[in-house]
Design a protein around this motif. Structure first.
Motif, PDB file in Angstrom:
ATOM      1  N   VAL A 225      -1.798  10.754  -2.885  1.00 23.14           N
ATOM      2  CA  VAL A 225      -1.354  10.724  -1.495  1.00 23.14           C
ATOM      3  C   VAL A 225      -1.969   9.364  -2.074  1.00 23.14           C
ATOM      4  CG1 VAL A 225      -2.529   9.697   0.006  1.00 23.14           C
ATOM      5  CG2 VAL A 225      -1.621  11.624  -0.006  1.00 23.14           C
ATOM      6  N   VAL A 226      -2.582   9.127  -3.266  1.00 23.23           N
ATOM      7  CA  VAL A 226      -3.193   7.687  -3.209  1.00 23.23           C
ATOM      8  C   VAL A 226      -2.080   6.856  -4.479  1.00 23.23           C
ATOM      9  CG1 VAL A 226      -4.833   6.226  -5.219  1.00 23.23           C
ATOM     10  CG2 VAL A 226      -5.736   7.336  -2.757  1.00 23.23           C
ATOM     11  N   THR A 227      -1.468   8.171  -5.197  1.00 21.94           N
ATOM     12  CA  THR A 227      -0.893   7.879  -6.336  1.00 21.94           C
ATOM     13  C   THR A 227       0.291   7.229  -5.951  1.00 21.94           C
ATOM     14  OG1 THR A 227      -1.490   8.847  -8.110  1.00 21.94           O
ATOM     15  CG2 THR A 227       0.904   8.396  -8.285  1.00 21.94           C
ATOM     16  N   LYS A 228       1.360   7.668  -4.651  1.00 23.50           N
ATOM     17  CA  LYS A 228       2.351   7.160  -3.796  1.00 23.50           C
ATOM     18  C   LYS A 228       1.916   6.126  -3.361  1.00 23.50           C
ATOM     19  CE  LYS A 228       4.884   9.261   0.250  1.00 23.50           C
ATOM     20  NZ  LYS A 228       5.030   7.956   1.293  1.00 23.50           N
TER      21      LYS A 228
ATOM     22  N   SER B 256       3.767   0.753  -2.419  1.00 26.16           N
ATOM     23  CA  SER B 256       3.476  -0.952  -1.958  1.00 26.16           C
ATOM     24  C   SER B 256       2.853  -1.147  -1.999  1.00 26.16           C
ATOM     25  CB  SER B 256       2.907  -0.055   0.021  1.00 26.16           C
ATOM     26  OG  SER B 256       3.558   0.593   0.041  1.00 26.16           O
ATOM     27  N   GLY B 257       1.832  -0.598  -3.705  1.00 26.54           N
ATOM     28  CA  GLY B 257       0.862  -1.732  -4.314  1.00 26.54           C
ATOM     29  C   GLY B 257      -0.488  -1.431  -4.117  1.00 26.54           C
ATOM     30  N   ARG B 258      -1.597  -2.635  -4.871  1.00 26.77           N
ATOM     31  CA  ARG B 258      -3.164  -2.116  -4.979  1.00 26.77           C
ATOM     32  C   ARG B 258      -3.508  -2.323  -3.660  1.00 26.77           C
ATOM     33  NH1 ARG B 258      -7.311  -6.017  -7.961  1.00 26.77           N
ATOM     34  NH2 ARG B 258      -8.769  -4.775  -8.070  1.00 26.77           N
TER      35      ARG B 258
ATOM     36  N   ALA C 157      15.009   3.525  -3.816  1.00 28.16           N
ATOM     37  CA  ALA C 157      13.714   2.394  -4.341  1.00 28.16           C
ATOM     38  C   ALA C 157      14.216   1.585  -3.909  1.00 28.16           C
ATOM     39  CB  ALA C 157      13.582   2.771  -5.937  1.00 28.16           C
ATOM     40  N   PRO C 158      13.731   0.929  -3.041  1.00 23.44           N
ATOM     41  CA  PRO C 158      13.804  -0.213  -2.681  1.00 23.44           C
ATOM     42  C   PRO C 158      12.501  -1.049  -3.126  1.00 23.44           C
ATOM     43  CG  PRO C 158      13.644   1.194  -0.244  1.00 23.44           C
ATOM     44  CD  PRO C 158      14.246   1.997  -1.781  1.00 23.44           C
ATOM     45  N   ARG C 159      12.161  -1.972  -3.400  1.00 26.29           N
ATOM     46  CA  ARG C 159      11.160  -2.817  -3.519  1.00 26.29           C
ATOM     47  C   ARG C 159      10.575  -2.653  -2.011  1.00 26.29           C
ATOM     48  NH1 ARG C 159       9.362  -5.663  -7.589  1.00 26.29           N
ATOM     49  NH2 ARG C 159       8.149  -7.143  -7.080  1.00 26.29           N
ATOM     50  N   ALA C 160       8.554  -2.523  -1.879  1.00 29.90           N
ATOM     51  CA  ALA C 160       8.290  -2.484  -1.421  1.00 29.90           C
ATOM     52  C   ALA C 160       8.177  -3.321  -0.884  1.00 29.90           C
ATOM     53  CB  ALA C 160       6.691  -2.167  -1.525  1.00 29.90           C
TER      54      ALA C 160
ATOM     55  N   SER D 297      -1.478   0.505 -10.048  1.00 31.55           N
ATOM     56  CA  SER D 297      -0.897  -0.984 -10.050  1.00 31.55           C
ATOM     57  C   SER D 297      -0.383  -1.929 -11.607  1.00 31.55           C
ATOM     58  CB  SER D 297      -1.842  -1.808  -9.269  1.00 31.55           C
ATOM     59  OG  SER D 297      -2.236  -1.258  -8.036  1.00 31.55           O
ATOM     60  N   ARG D 298      -1.612  -1.608 -12.387  1.00 35.86           N
ATOM     61  CA  ARG D 298      -1.024  -1.843 -13.778  1.00 35.86           C
ATOM     62  C   ARG D 298       0.095  -2.218 -14.473  1.00 35.86           C
ATOM     63  NH1 ARG D 298      -4.411  -6.260 -15.197  1.00 35.86           N
ATOM     64  NH2 ARG D 298      -3.777  -6.141 -17.985  1.00 35.86           N
ATOM     65  N   ALA D 299       0.790  -0.795 -13.813  1.00 32.65           N
ATOM     66  CA  ALA D 299       2.115  -0.168 -14.677  1.00 32.65           C
ATOM     67  C   ALA D 299       3.286   0.092 -13.375  1.00 32.65           C
ATOM     68  CB  ALA D 299       1.813   0.798 -14.784  1.00 32.65           C
ATOM     69  N   ARG D 300       2.568  -1.248 -12.256  1.00 34.27           N
ATOM     70  CA  ARG D 300       3.988  -0.524 -10.971  1.00 34.27           C
ATOM     71  C   ARG D 300       5.419  -1.284 -12.129  1.00 34.27           C
ATOM     72  NH1 ARG D 300       3.539  -3.822  -5.551  1.00 34.27           N
ATOM     73  NH2 ARG D 300       5.398  -2.625  -4.685  1.00 34.27           N
TER      74      ARG D 300
END
Length: 194
Positions: free
Chosen positions: A15-18, A23-25, A87-90, A159-162
């Motif tokens: 869930v955290v990965t998703k 949506s970001g950090r 995959a639209p941008r969040a 998040s750094r690899a987002r």
């Protein structure tokens, strides 16, 4: 033992990965905070004896197990549906939007394995010289701190690899993998003998 339980991948990590990828950090950290709050809820239930009732009652355990499995399957289907649409941008998180926190909280509160762990194994780890409630409270608090620290660090790395994860092909593949993993966890929870 608490550290091992904390770092073993499971529904919380999925869930955290998703959330981190979508949506970001900030939102992923809010999801982790919801998960940690779920641990504290189970901790309170354990100290007052409600978790023991759940662990001892096949019917109550079954209801929580099925609700948890259904919620994980719902999150998995949602991820698969998102992969289908592209995959639209969040979007930027809206002020006051509690869905990441609630998602993490619900994921953990509907996990009956926490009740079983807290009532079955946690008492054996409680330090001598403290009352049962104080020892359990201490361990639950420690588990919450470890969980938030671990998930917070994990969120930072993801998040750094987002930027890599936001590439449309990579994002679709990750949404599909995450969806299948969440559905798999849901099936596993539903079919587990407990």
């Amino acid at each position: 033992m608490l550290a091992l339980l904390t770092i073993v991948p499971g529904p919380d990590m999925a869930v955290v990965t998703k959330r981190a990828i979508a949506s970001g950090r900030a939102e992923a950290l809010r999801t982790a905070a919801g998960i940690t709050t779920g641990l504290l809820v189970w901790g309170v239930f354990t100290v007052v004896g409600l978790a023991a009732v759940l662990a001892a009652s096949a019917e109550a355990y079954f209801v929580v197990k099925i609700l948890g499995a259904a919620y994980l399957a719902y999150l998995g289907v949602q991820a698969l549906w998102q992969s289908r649409k592209g995959a639209p941008r969040a979007e930027e998180p809206r002020k006051g939007d509690r869905s990441p926190y609630v998602s993490g909280l619900v994921t953990n509160v509907l996990n009956p394995k926490i009740a079983v762990f807290y009532t079955g194994l946690l008492p054996t780890l409680a330090p001598d010289g403290l009352s049962t409630a104080a020892g359990m409270g201490l361990l639950v608090g420690l588990h919450a701190v470890l969980t938030m620290g671990w998930l917070g660090g994990y969120v930072h790395v993801v998040s750094r690899a987002r930027s890599v994860f936001e590439r449309p092909r990579v994002r679709r593949a990750l949404d599909r993998v995450t969806g299948v993993v969440l559905i798999g966890f849901g099936v596993r929870v539903a079919t587990d003998a407990g």
